[in-house]
Design an enzyme around this catalytic site. Structure first.
Site, mmCIF file in Angstrom:
data_model
loop_
_atom_site.group_PDB
_atom_site.id
_atom_site.type_symbol
_atom_site.label_atom_id
_atom_site.label_comp_id
_atom_site.label_asym_id
_atom_site.label_seq_id
_atom_site.Cartn_x
_atom_site.Cartn_y
_atom_site.Cartn_z
ATOM 1 N N ASP A 34 0.845 -1.187 0.000
ATOM 2 C CA ASP A 34 0.000 0.000 0.000
ATOM 3 C C ASP A 34 0.880 1.236 0.000
ATOM 4 O O ASP A 34 1.958 1.187 -0.603
ATOM 5 C CB ASP A 34 -0.995 -0.021 1.172
ATOM 6 C CG ASP A 34 -0.412 -0.608 2.434
ATOM 7 O OD1 ASP A 34 -1.138 -1.285 3.160
ATOM 8 O OD2 ASP A 34 0.794 -0.402 2.684
ATOM 9 N N LYS A 56 -4.435 3.665 -1.351
ATOM 10 C CA LYS A 56 -5.275 4.689 -1.972
ATOM 11 C C LYS A 56 -4.373 5.801 -2.466
ATOM 12 O O LYS A 56 -3.697 6.471 -1.686
ATOM 13 C CB LYS A 56 -6.289 5.241 -0.968
ATOM 14 C CG LYS A 56 -7.299 6.198 -1.592
ATOM 15 C CD LYS A 56 -8.348 6.602 -0.583
ATOM 16 C CE LYS A 56 -9.416 7.460 -1.239
ATOM 17 N NZ LYS A 56 -10.464 7.865 -0.292
ATOM 18 N N MET A 168 -1.295 8.625 15.346
ATOM 19 C CA MET A 168 -2.470 9.028 14.566
ATOM 20 C C MET A 168 -3.443 9.843 15.427
ATOM 21 O O MET A 168 -4.655 9.663 15.364
ATOM 22 C CB MET A 168 -3.192 7.794 13.996
ATOM 23 C CG MET A 168 -2.295 6.924 13.140
ATOM 24 S SD MET A 168 -3.063 5.352 12.655
ATOM 25 C CE MET A 168 -3.068 4.473 14.225
#
Length: 480
Positions: A34, A56, A168
């Site tokens: 990814d 993505k 995060m």
């Protein structure tokens, strides 16, 4: 025959991958990956390795976790060695456990190769050790957001004496700090946000638990909140190099951008590479024998690799070259020739086609010359030889063509410099992209002429047309 899956942690920054992980990539039949911090890892797999992107990027939809699990299972059932490459470590909020359990349920062997996690590496890279004798004897890693309803007990976290690391968590800093203070942590306890680690855009924002939320607007994702006395340290790396702090964009073939990136990173720069060109060999242009020639001339490292790979593929004895002498356009080409066990007999002081042609007419006029180079190479070399009546064959053994690879040009937007290494690279870039607001560097006069057709902006040309020459001019410009 069932295959095998290797869950590989890529580390959280360039160069932060283990030797074992690199060896696994080189043996993989299928690579499932990814959004990686180090795109150059894609160069470590074999050319025939099947690559499957599941992240993505460029407005493409990411795969769901269920879809990723199915891909791993399907490829392994085909008998393939599957490398599942994930940023950081697969099991530090990386959902590696879900993939492992899915594979286990299908009876597929899964090997685990750990990676360096951002929870340790990013704070360290910005001068914060997560533990230090006499200051913090432990550290706790917490996710700043969770996919489940489960939350950590702030009462328990507030009682810990060690370092708290929230991954995060930029959008949750106000809630995190408020809950820690409410449960007993001092508002004066040092806290810092470290963001965009190992990207060339690193930022450290210092404060305390009471005011760090007010400073969160200065941060950019991805970010980490570090809380504890260790935030008072500034153990940053020293002596990084003359290009430290510079983001440099480079374009060209995979082999060239790889060599240039390695050199510039040694000088301290952060490099973004755009592989805009790929090689198309035309080995039919390589003669079947070399008895009529006295010299072979190379103008690129690519030509050398293609030549020797073809000699090997034909099963030719290397001694068939024993009577020949070799000329190279510059030090980079000569270094590549030396890798194949041959030291160049001739090389001009200035690495240009015109200078190489002049030197050949002076030293080799009585022997036939074989030039092995790219289609579209500088005509100055052959024109110089023709003018002096030198006998030669000019064989175009490969071409450079634009790749079909996607590239996020936003990576170039805040670079300090952009480097063009060939006229073909200039053409390929301008077909799809606009110049970023960066200083422009060209490897030589031919590249510069091509660039002048497409922009009125000023740019610099490396005096030495090589990887080291580009490094030198960048250091000179940076010193100014």
């Amino acid at each position: 025959m069932r295959g095998k899956v290797q869950l590989i942690g890529a580390g959280c920054g360039r160069g932060l991958i283990s030797v074992k992980a690199l060896k696994a990539l080189k043996k993989a039949d299928v690579l499932v990956y990814d959004d990686l911090i180090d795109d150059k890892l894609l160069n470590e797999v074999r050319e025939e390795c099947k690559r499957i992107y599941v992240g993505k990027r460029f407005a493409k939809h990411s795969k769901t976790q269920t879809e990723i699990n199915e891909i791993l299972i399907d490829e392994a059932k085909k008998g393939q060695m599957v490398a599942r490459l994930k940023g950081g470590d697969s099991f530090v909020f990386g959902r590696g456990g879900e993939e492992y359990l899915a594979l286990e349920a299908e009876g597929i062997d899964c090997e685990l190769i750990p990676g360096i996690s951002s929870c340790i590496a990013v704070p360290e890279s910005m001068g914060i050790p997560v533990t230090h004798r006499g200051t913090a004897q432990s550290f706790t890693v917490i996710t700043g957001h969770s996919a489940s309803d489960k939350t950590e007990s702030y009462e328990a976290l507030a009682k810990l004496n060690g370092t708290l690391v929230f991954l995060m968590g930029i959008n949750s800093i106000a809630d995190i700090s408020e809950n820690l203070i409410k449960n007993g942590k001092s508002p004066k306890l040092p806290a810092a946000i470290v963001c965009r680690g190992f990207s060339g855009r690193e930022k450290r924002i210092d404060g305390c638990l009471g005011d760090i939320a007010d400073k969160a607007h200065l941060a950019e994702s991805p970010g980490i909140l570090v809380v504890g006395e260790v935030v008072g340290f500034h153990m940053e790396s020293k002596g990084k190099g003359p290009l430290d702090g510079n983001r440099i964009a480079i374009t060209g073939t995979r082999s060239f951008t790889s060599r240039l990136a390695e050199h510039l990173e040694e000088l301290g720069a952060f490099v973004e590479s755009m592989v805009s060109l790929e090689l198309e060999p035309n080995v039919s242009e390589i003669p079947g024998h070399f008895s009529e020639y006295g010299w072979i001339v190379f103008t690129s490292a690519n030509g050398i690799d293609i030549f020797f790979e073809e000699i090997k593929a034909r099963g030719m004895d290397i001694r068939c070259l024993g009577h020949l002498k070799f000329a190279c356009i510059g030090i980079g080409t000569a270094s590549k020739l030396k890798e194949h066990g041959i030291i160049a007999d001739l090389m001009p002081e200035k690495y240009t086609a015109a200078k190489l042609g002049a030197l050949l007419t002076e030293k080799c006029a009585n022997e036939k010359i074989l030039i092995l180079r790219a289609l579209g190479g500088s005509p100055e070399l052959s024109e110089t030889l023709e003018e002096k009546g030198v006998s030669f064959d000019d064989r175009k053994i490969y071409d450079t063509v634009k790749t079909g690879e996607d590239f996020d040009i936003k990576k170039f937007e805040d670079c300090h410099y952009i480097v063009f290494a060939s006229a073909a690279g200039v053409r390929a870039f301008f077909e799809s992209h606009k110049l970023p607001d960066a200083e422009i560097i060209c490897i030589g006069d031919i590249t510069a002429r091509e660039l002048k057709k497409r922009t009125d902006r000023t740019f610099s040309v490396a005096q030495e047309h090589s990887v080291s020459g580009i490094g030198k001019i960048l250091c000179e410009l940076n010193n100014k």
